[in-house]
Design a protein around this motif. Structure first.
Motif, PDB file in Angstrom:
ATOM      1  N   VAL A 164      23.881 -10.296   6.464  1.00 55.25           N
ATOM      2  CA  VAL A 164      24.147  -8.891   6.798  1.00 55.25           C
ATOM      3  C   VAL A 164      25.186  -8.329   5.832  1.00 55.25           C
ATOM      4  N   HIS A 165      24.859  -7.191   5.239  1.00 48.53           N
ATOM      5  CA  HIS A 165      25.799  -6.520   4.339  1.00 48.53           C
ATOM      6  C   HIS A 165      26.874  -5.826   5.179  1.00 48.53           C
ATOM      7  N   ALA A 166      28.126  -6.261   5.019  1.00 46.82           N
ATOM      8  CA  ALA A 166      29.222  -5.695   5.815  1.00 46.82           C
ATOM      9  C   ALA A 166      30.410  -5.361   4.934  1.00 46.82           C
ATOM     10  N   ARG A 167      30.164  -5.057   3.684  1.00 51.98           N
ATOM     11  CA  ARG A 167      31.223  -4.850   2.709  1.00 51.98           C
ATOM     12  C   ARG A 167      32.232  -3.796   3.170  1.00 51.98           C
ATOM     13  N   ARG A 168      33.503  -4.255   3.301  1.00 52.03           N
ATOM     14  CA  ARG A 168      34.640  -3.403   3.655  1.00 52.03           C
ATOM     15  C   ARG A 168      34.438  -2.689   4.993  1.00 52.03           C
ATOM     16  N   GLN A 169      33.673  -3.287   5.882  1.00 48.65           N
ATOM     17  CA  GLN A 169      33.461  -2.694   7.195  1.00 48.65           C
ATOM     18  C   GLN A 169      34.054  -3.586   8.287  1.00 48.65           C
ATOM     19  N   ARG A 170      34.431  -2.930   9.376  1.00 46.46           N
ATOM     20  CA  ARG A 170      34.891  -3.665  10.539  1.00 46.46           C
ATOM     21  C   ARG A 170      33.673  -4.054  11.366  1.00 46.46           C
ATOM     22  N   VAL A 171      33.587  -5.330  11.726  1.00 47.98           N
ATOM     23  CA  VAL A 171      32.443  -5.825  12.486  1.00 47.98           C
ATOM     24  C   VAL A 171      32.910  -6.197  13.891  1.00 47.98           C
ATOM     25  N   ARG A 172      32.224  -5.664  14.900  1.00 52.01           N
ATOM     26  CA  ARG A 172      32.559  -5.957  16.295  1.00 52.01           C
ATOM     27  C   ARG A 172      31.354  -6.671  16.925  1.00 52.01           C
ATOM     28  N   ILE A 173      31.641  -7.812  17.540  1.00 48.52           N
ATOM     29  CA  ILE A 173      30.574  -8.633  18.111  1.00 48.52           C
ATOM     30  C   ILE A 173      30.830  -8.878  19.588  1.00 48.52           C
ATOM     31  N   ALA A 174      29.849  -8.519  20.410  1.00 44.37           N
ATOM     32  CA  ALA A 174      29.865  -8.803  21.843  1.00 44.37           C
ATOM     33  C   ALA A 174      28.435  -9.225  22.189  1.00 44.37           C
ATOM     34  N   ASP A 175      28.207 -10.516  22.188  1.00 49.86           N
ATOM     35  CA  ASP A 175      26.866 -11.078  22.325  1.00 49.86           C
ATOM     36  C   ASP A 175      26.022 -10.350  23.371  1.00 49.86           C
ATOM     37  N   MET A 177      25.283  -8.006  20.997  1.00 44.35           N
ATOM     38  CA  MET A 177      25.436  -6.791  20.207  1.00 44.35           C
ATOM     39  C   MET A 177      26.349  -7.024  18.998  1.00 44.35           C
ATOM     40  N   VAL A 178      25.974  -6.382  17.890  1.00 44.31           N
ATOM     41  CA  VAL A 178      26.777  -6.408  16.665  1.00 44.31           C
ATOM     42  C   VAL A 178      26.897  -4.971  16.168  1.00 44.31           C
ATOM     43  N   ALA A 179      28.127  -4.516  15.923  1.00 49.43           N
ATOM     44  CA  ALA A 179      28.370  -3.163  15.429  1.00 49.43           C
ATOM     45  C   ALA A 179      29.042  -3.245  14.067  1.00 49.43           C
ATOM     46  N   LEU A 180      28.489  -2.522  13.095  1.00 43.33           N
ATOM     47  CA  LEU A 180      29.047  -2.474  11.746  1.00 43.33           C
ATOM     48  C   LEU A 180      29.667  -1.110  11.513  1.00 43.33           C
ATOM     49  N   GLY A 181      30.978  -1.089  11.237  1.00 41.56           N
ATOM     50  CA  GLY A 181      31.638   0.182  10.976  1.00 41.56           C
ATOM     51  C   GLY A 181      31.477   1.148  12.127  1.00 41.56           C
ATOM     52  N   ARG A 182      31.012   2.352  11.826  1.00 39.28           N
ATOM     53  CA  ARG A 182      30.852   3.386  12.853  1.00 39.28           C
ATOM     54  C   ARG A 182      29.452   3.416  13.442  1.00 39.28           C
ATOM     55  N   ARG A 183      28.605   2.501  12.984  1.00 37.59           N
ATOM     56  CA  ARG A 183      27.245   2.505  13.493  1.00 37.59           C
ATOM     57  C   ARG A 183      27.178   1.988  14.929  1.00 37.59           C
ATOM     58  N   ALA A 184      26.153   2.430  15.629  1.00 39.68           N
ATOM     59  CA  ALA A 184      25.965   1.999  17.011  1.00 39.68           C
ATOM     60  C   ALA A 184      25.633   0.509  17.056  1.00 39.68           C
TER      61      ALA A 184
END
Length: 267
Positions: A164-175, A177-184
């Motif tokens: 997964v491309h996550a360059r310079r983004q904050r990644v939030r994981i709650a199994d 669900m995976v959120a990259l940056g400001r995306r849902a």
């Protein structure tokens, strides 16, 4: 002079020195990595040793070629069109971009190019494990148009790695669900596990799911993922440090099975 000549040949990253007659037929070869001279014609043993004298370094074993293993026989009988081993990281994306290139003056980067960059980064990191007894296949096709980004086979087992491309983004994981940056958030871990399950079915062996995040600024895990490893591209070498569960012969046999396109047609 004994009428023999030595011809160096490099294949699949391995260099061998073939000893040939004047008509071009091989009667022996020297495998430097294995430190072995394989004789096809034992009656020319002394001539072969004389021809290779200036090339051999250190002690070597001399004898008839080893009997091919079942994995080697399977590889030799595999049609080139059905062999997945030559696939490059992101092979499917490369083909898709070639068939349907993005507009020349597109303002935003085509998301396929970001995905390709991620798969290349992860693929190159996994390929570097080759010296530690690992093999990696890239863009393994699954029925229905899906694919396993990378299948790593090594002493620690089998791993289906999703890049997964996550360059310079904050990644939030709650199994799951995976959120990259400001995306849902998306249920990405569900897909990663499903791909690993399909690979397990095809290979009749346990395949562990791995989510590989490329270049994240931060990774926050609020609900630990079930039976799924979360790694960054920098952490992929950690796979080689896991305890060994497969013997070298098992690794070779599973790799030979996995590289056959026909293996995946039934999943």
């Amino acid at each position: 002079m004994n009428g023999l000549r030595v011809v160096p040949v490099s294949r699949h990253g391995q260099e061998r020195l073939y000893v040939c007659l004047t008509d071009g037929s091989n009667i022996a070869w020297y495998d430097r990595e294995a430190a072995r001279i394989n004789l096809i014609r034992d009656d020319r043993r002394e001539d072969v040793l004389e021809a290779l004298r200036s090339f051999v370094t250190g002690p070597v074993a001399v004898g008839p070629p080893p009997v091919p293993t079942p994995a080697e026989l399977a590889r030799l009988s595999l049609h080139p069109d059905d062999d997945l081993a030559p696939n490059r990281p992101g092979e499917a994306l490369l083909i898709d971009l070639d068939r349907d290139p993005p507009p020349a003056h597109r303002l935003r980067t085509d998301p396929r190019r970001r995905a390709l960059a991620a798969e290349r980064t992860v693929g190159e990191a996994l390929d570097r494990l080759d010296g530690a007894g690992w093999h990696t296949l890239h863009s393994v096709p699954l029925p229905g148009g899906d694919r396993v980004h990378h299948l790593a086979v090594g002493p620690a087992g089998l791993f289906a790695v999703h890049a997964v491309h996550a360059r310079r983004q904050r990644v939030r994981i709650a199994d799951p669900m995976v959120a990259l940056g400001r995306r849902a958030p998306e249920p990405l871990l569900r897909r990663v596990r499903a791909d690993a399950d399909r690979a397990s079915y095809a290979l009749t062996a346990e395949v562990h799911p791995v989510l590989a995040l490329v270049g994240p600024a931060e990774v926050t895990v609020t609900a630990p993922p079930r039976a799924t490893r979360i790694l960054t591209d920098a952490g992929l070498p950690d796979l080689a440090r896991l305890g060994g569960v497969l013997k070298p012969a098992d690794v070779e046999a599973l790799h030979a099975m996995a590289r056959d396109r026909g293996t995946w047609a039934r999943v």
